[in-house]
Write a protein that holds these residues in place. Structure first.
Motif: not given
Length: 177
Positions: A99-105
């Motif tokens: 968090n924050p995300p390392a990857y995006d959808a």
């Protein structure tokens, strides 16, 4: 002959230092072993293109000792889809969240997996492969180094504070009348 007395608590301090050094060494060994597991995984792994299909948000509170705090943030675990060499479409949740995300959808990633067990897949990324070895190895190295340094300095200081009676030199015995 000079008898060296023991300072009160010296034995306990030695055992504590021994424990600190042993703890650090154990963590260092765990770090080296997990690094070896990652290297072994990399050597034998098949590679396939994958896509992050979603992010699974979880707030990990495993065990009863950890309390739920307002400051604890949920972690995003990427859910990845890839096609293995046998043509089967597979989906897995990566074991490393952030968090924050390392990857995006929708993001494309490289997936590493073993051909004989494609369910054991990982994203080919720094955190997925090296986080555990670095955490365990780093903590172990720091703790063992601090414990060893304190032990060496304590030993030097105790030797300097209580010089032992040195045995007579052999050349002095020969010159004596």
């Amino acid at each position: 002959m000079q008898v060296r007395g023991q300072v009160p608590g010296q034995r306990a301090r030695r055992w504590i230092l021994f424990g600190v050094i042993a703890f650090g060494t154990l963590f260092l060994v765990i770090g080296v072993i997990t690094a070896g597991v990652s290297v072994s995984f990399l050597v034998d792994a098949e590679r396939a293109p994958g896509t992050v299909v979603s992010l699974e948000w979880r707030q990990d509170h495993s065990g009863t000792s950890r309390k739920n705090r307002a400051s604890d943030k949920p972690m995003a675990y990427p859910v990845v889809e890839f096609t293995s060499a046998d043509g089967t479409r597979r989906t897995f949740r990566d074991s490393t969240g952030s968090n924050p995300p390392a990857y995006d959808a929708g993001e494309r990633v490289e997936v590493l997996y073993h051909a004989d067990s494609p369910e054991d897949a990982r994203i080919n990324g720094f955190l997925s492969l090296w986080l555990l070895p670095l955490v365990f190895g780093g903590i172990g190295l720091v703790v063992a180094a601090i414990g060893t340094t304190v032990a060496v300095l304590t030993r030097r200081r105790s030797r300097a504070a209580s010089p032992q009676a040195s045995p007579p030199r052999s050349d002095a015995l020969l010159k004596a009348p």
